[in-house]
Enzyme design. Sequence first.
Site, PDB file in Angstrom:
ATOM      1  N   TYR A  64       1.654   5.754   6.817  1.00 27.39           N
ATOM      2  CA  TYR A  64       2.355   4.881   5.873  1.00 27.39           C
ATOM      3  C   TYR A  64       3.642   4.345   6.493  1.00 27.39           C
ATOM      4  O   TYR A  64       3.901   3.132   6.458  1.00 27.39           O
ATOM      5  CB  TYR A  64       2.662   5.649   4.588  1.00 27.39           C
ATOM      6  CG  TYR A  64       3.598   4.922   3.654  1.00 27.39           C
ATOM      7  CD1 TYR A  64       3.197   3.783   2.969  1.00 27.39           C
ATOM      8  CD2 TYR A  64       4.912   5.379   3.459  1.00 27.39           C
ATOM      9  CE1 TYR A  64       4.062   3.109   2.119  1.00 27.39           C
ATOM     10  CE2 TYR A  64       5.772   4.712   2.606  1.00 27.39           C
ATOM     11  CZ  TYR A  64       5.356   3.587   1.944  1.00 27.39           C
ATOM     12  OH  TYR A  64       6.215   2.919   1.104  1.00 27.39           O
ATOM     13  N   TYR A  90       0.893  -1.162   0.000  1.00 24.50           N
ATOM     14  CA  TYR A  90       0.000   0.000   0.000  1.00 24.50           C
ATOM     15  C   TYR A  90       0.930   1.209   0.000  1.00 24.50           C
ATOM     16  O   TYR A  90       1.601   1.478   0.989  1.00 24.50           O
ATOM     17  CB  TYR A  90      -0.870  -0.041   1.254  1.00 24.50           C
ATOM     18  CG  TYR A  90      -1.911   1.053   1.356  1.00 24.50           C
ATOM     19  CD1 TYR A  90      -1.552   2.378   1.570  1.00 24.50           C
ATOM     20  CD2 TYR A  90      -3.264   0.750   1.286  1.00 24.50           C
ATOM     21  CE1 TYR A  90      -2.505   3.379   1.680  1.00 24.50           C
ATOM     22  CE2 TYR A  90      -4.233   1.747   1.397  1.00 24.50           C
ATOM     23  CZ  TYR A  90      -3.843   3.059   1.600  1.00 24.50           C
ATOM     24  OH  TYR A  90      -4.784   4.046   1.722  1.00 24.50           O
ATOM     25  N   THR A 150      11.013   0.997   3.305  1.00 23.75           N
ATOM     26  CA  THR A 150      11.106   2.393   2.910  1.00 23.75           C
ATOM     27  C   THR A 150      11.864   3.243   3.918  1.00 23.75           C
ATOM     28  O   THR A 150      11.938   2.906   5.112  1.00 23.75           O
ATOM     29  CB  THR A 150       9.687   2.972   2.756  1.00 23.75           C
ATOM     30  OG1 THR A 150       9.752   4.378   2.512  1.00 23.75           O
ATOM     31  CG2 THR A 150       8.869   2.751   4.014  1.00 23.75           C
TER      32      THR A 150
END
Length: 283
Positions: A120, A56, A96
């Site tokens: 996120y 996502y 990330t």
Amino acid sequence: MAILVFGKSGQVARELAKLPETLCLGRDAADLTDPMACAEAIRFHQPAAVINAAAYTAVDAAESDEAQATLVNATAPGAMARACADLGIPLVHISTDYVFAGDGETPWQPDDATAPLGAYGRSKLAGETAVRDAGCTHAILRTSWVVSAHGANFVKTMLRLGAERGSLNVVADQIGGPTAAADIAAACHRIALQLIDAPDKTGTYHFAGAPDCSWADFARAIFDEAELNCTVHDIPSSDYPTPAKRPLNSRLDCSTTNKTFGIERPQWHASLTQILKDLGASK
């Protein structure tokens, strides 16, 4: 020696599909909103290794949809990792730079303290924890600023806007390493193959393009390479507010990845040239 890839339409997954002995599963075959189905897919295919290239990635949308982001970015990878542990096969999981606070100017080390700024980043950090806790052979590969000829990304946005306008305001206080999806795919593939024979290489690693630059400087390089006459004006992040706060410092220290796997940081100028050629936009 088949490598099972979760993801089919994303930037990295589309590049992985070009590499030998890879089987890419899209949402129709393995939907990450159904973690148990992902685990069952691994048990069914019995691969030599797994690469999770699905996620996502809607950073701003995650602020109002954190539960869904966490399901896809944390619960599903955890289920994959447990299946890999049961079968004794390695997992490469893409993460990330958003797991860090993004402060300072020093490149982040893999073992630096994490402190994500938004939903996120929190979901991706939870995914890292789930993979580690599963106990499988794994490599968590944190990367940044992914670009390619596919999907929606900064290069394609700049090409579109640069062709429409004579000047653009671009954020100049966020610094990181633009990273081509093709380079990430090649690194994941190489790491997966090494983990099969060397499970002791399990750990968390960084991989990003070099040299580090600002979004504004990257935009200038895109316009120069594409011969677009568009002037870039530097602005601070405060002049371009978004629902999710972006890290100012996305620099990643990739030296451990080079030392362990023999993978150097790719030069993004060369990768950009190839992306523009793929798009038919280079000079």
